[in-house]
Design a protein around this motif. Structure first.
Motif, PDB file in Angstrom:
ATOM      1  N   THR A  17       5.186 -10.073   4.840  1.00 48.17           N
ATOM      2  CA  THR A  17       4.474  -9.493   5.972  1.00 48.17           C
ATOM      3  C   THR A  17       3.655 -10.556   6.687  1.00 48.17           C
ATOM      4  OG1 THR A  17       4.342  -7.371   4.823  1.00 48.17           O
ATOM      5  CG2 THR A  17       2.829  -7.710   6.646  1.00 48.17           C
ATOM      6  N   GLU A  29       4.829  -4.550   9.564  1.00 48.15           N
ATOM      7  CA  GLU A  29       3.804  -3.763   8.888  1.00 48.15           C
ATOM      8  C   GLU A  29       4.382  -3.385   7.535  1.00 48.15           C
ATOM      9  OE1 GLU A  29       1.428   0.478   9.202  1.00 48.15           O
ATOM     10  OE2 GLU A  29       2.557  -0.235  10.919  1.00 48.15           O
ATOM     11  N   ALA A  31       5.630  -1.425   4.510  1.00 48.98           N
ATOM     12  CA  ALA A  31       5.990  -0.024   4.325  1.00 48.98           C
ATOM     13  C   ALA A  31       5.967   0.362   2.848  1.00 48.98           C
ATOM     14  CB  ALA A  31       7.373   0.256   4.907  1.00 48.98           C
ATOM     15  N   LEU A  69       3.970   3.520   2.198  1.00 47.26           N
ATOM     16  CA  LEU A  69       3.108   3.893   3.307  1.00 47.26           C
ATOM     17  C   LEU A  69       3.352   5.364   3.634  1.00 47.26           C
ATOM     18  CD1 LEU A  69       1.077   2.948   5.467  1.00 47.26           C
ATOM     19  CD2 LEU A  69       3.048   2.391   6.901  1.00 47.26           C
ATOM     20  N   ASP A  71       3.808   7.556   5.932  1.00 48.46           N
ATOM     21  CA  ASP A  71       4.162   7.668   7.341  1.00 48.46           C
ATOM     22  C   ASP A  71       5.496   8.411   7.413  1.00 48.46           C
ATOM     23  OD1 ASP A  71       5.864   6.591   9.685  1.00 48.46           O
ATOM     24  OD2 ASP A  71       3.828   5.968  10.235  1.00 48.46           O
ATOM     25  N   ASP A 104      -2.253   5.119   2.796  1.00 50.53           N
ATOM     26  CA  ASP A 104      -2.347   4.900   4.236  1.00 50.53           C
ATOM     27  C   ASP A 104      -2.481   3.395   4.483  1.00 50.53           C
ATOM     28  OD1 ASP A 104      -5.107   4.208   3.899  1.00 50.53           O
ATOM     29  OD2 ASP A 104      -5.712   6.292   4.199  1.00 50.53           O
ATOM     30  N   SER A 105      -2.487   2.980   5.740  1.00 49.81           N
ATOM     31  CA  SER A 105      -2.497   1.540   6.034  1.00 49.81           C
ATOM     32  C   SER A 105      -3.792   0.882   5.544  1.00 49.81           C
ATOM     33  CB  SER A 105      -2.279   1.278   7.519  1.00 49.81           C
ATOM     34  OG  SER A 105      -3.262   1.937   8.286  1.00 49.81           O
ATOM     35  N   ARG A 106      -4.906   1.587   5.575  1.00 47.17           N
ATOM     36  CA  ARG A 106      -6.163   1.022   5.060  1.00 47.17           C
ATOM     37  C   ARG A 106      -6.062   0.774   3.566  1.00 47.17           C
ATOM     38  NH1 ARG A 106     -10.359   2.303   2.300  1.00 47.17           N
ATOM     39  NH2 ARG A 106     -12.413   1.429   2.661  1.00 47.17           N
ATOM     40  N   LEU A 108      -3.295   0.221   1.868  1.00 50.61           N
ATOM     41  CA  LEU A 108      -2.412  -0.928   1.654  1.00 50.61           C
ATOM     42  C   LEU A 108      -3.160  -2.231   1.904  1.00 50.61           C
ATOM     43  CD1 LEU A 108       1.149  -0.027   2.990  1.00 50.61           C
ATOM     44  CD2 LEU A 108       0.430  -0.434   0.644  1.00 50.61           C
ATOM     45  N   ASP A 109      -4.059  -2.236   2.874  1.00 49.06           N
ATOM     46  CA  ASP A 109      -4.894  -3.418   3.107  1.00 49.06           C
ATOM     47  C   ASP A 109      -5.777  -3.707   1.892  1.00 49.06           C
ATOM     48  OD1 ASP A 109      -3.861  -3.813   5.647  1.00 49.06           O
ATOM     49  OD2 ASP A 109      -5.545  -2.860   6.683  1.00 49.06           O
TER      50      ASP A 109
END
Length: 186
Positions: A17, A29, A31, A69, A71, A104-106, A108-109
């Motif tokens: 990534t 991004e 996944a 993710l 999504d 969620d993306s947060r 994963l961060d």
């Protein structure tokens, strides 16, 4: 992941990534990651099993482990349909909500920052010359020593080397630990 185990796929995901523009000419991004064993599972049963029960047991073995993710578009691209067979989540028949190994993306961060910190700590430890054995143990069937060719060298069987006993953590405990680590290390 909290213990430093199971980082290989996450390291690969985050490295790809981060370097996506350089190698692929565009940003990516993450996944998620799925672990797929390099073996074919054979179902062993005692006595005769009804075909429906055998199919149910087989379907359980098809479900992968990992983190994805949360999504809808991405999940549908990975496995179209209304009830996932391979992906590590379920959909509630009552509410229609997804639950399982989703982030969620947060989140994963948070995982990416945790992986980076863990790698930094491992690198610092190796750089300082720390090479002491530190095997993990989660039972007779799940431990670092089971297949290790250096078992006699580190003398774990003598009791001189303490085992790092790991317990399974719930999803809630995992996310709470990452949040706490984030607050500590920012």
């Amino acid at each position: 992941t909290l213990s430093g185990m199971g980082l290989q796929m996450l390291i690969s995901l985050f490295a790809r990534t981060r370097e996506a523009v350089r190698y692929y000419g565009r940003e990516f991004e993450p996944a998620g990651v799925l672990y797929y064993p390099a073996r074919y599972d054979v179902e062993v049963t005692k006595g005769r099993v009804e075909p429906e029960e055998a199919e149910k047991q087989h379907r359980k073995k098809l479900r992968r482990k990992g983190l994805l993710l949360d999504d809808e578009e991405i999940l549908q691209a990975m496995e179209p349909g209304t009830e996932p067979v391979y992906l590590p989540y379920k959909i509630s028949k009552k509410s229609g909500e997804r639950s399982g190994s989703l982030a969620d993306s947060r989140q994963l961060d948070l995982v990416e920052r945790h992986v980076r910190r863990t790698l930094g700590e491992l690198a610092d430890s190796l750089w300082s010359g720390t090479i002491a054995p530190d095997p993990f143990w989660r039972g007779e069937e799940h431990n670092a020593c089971r297949w290790c060719p250096y078992r006699e060298v580190c003398r774990v069987d003598s009791g001189e080397v303490p085992l790092r006993k790991l317990r399974a953590v719930s999803r809630e405990e995992f996310w709470q630990a990452l949040e706490k680590e984030e607050q500590t290390h920012g």
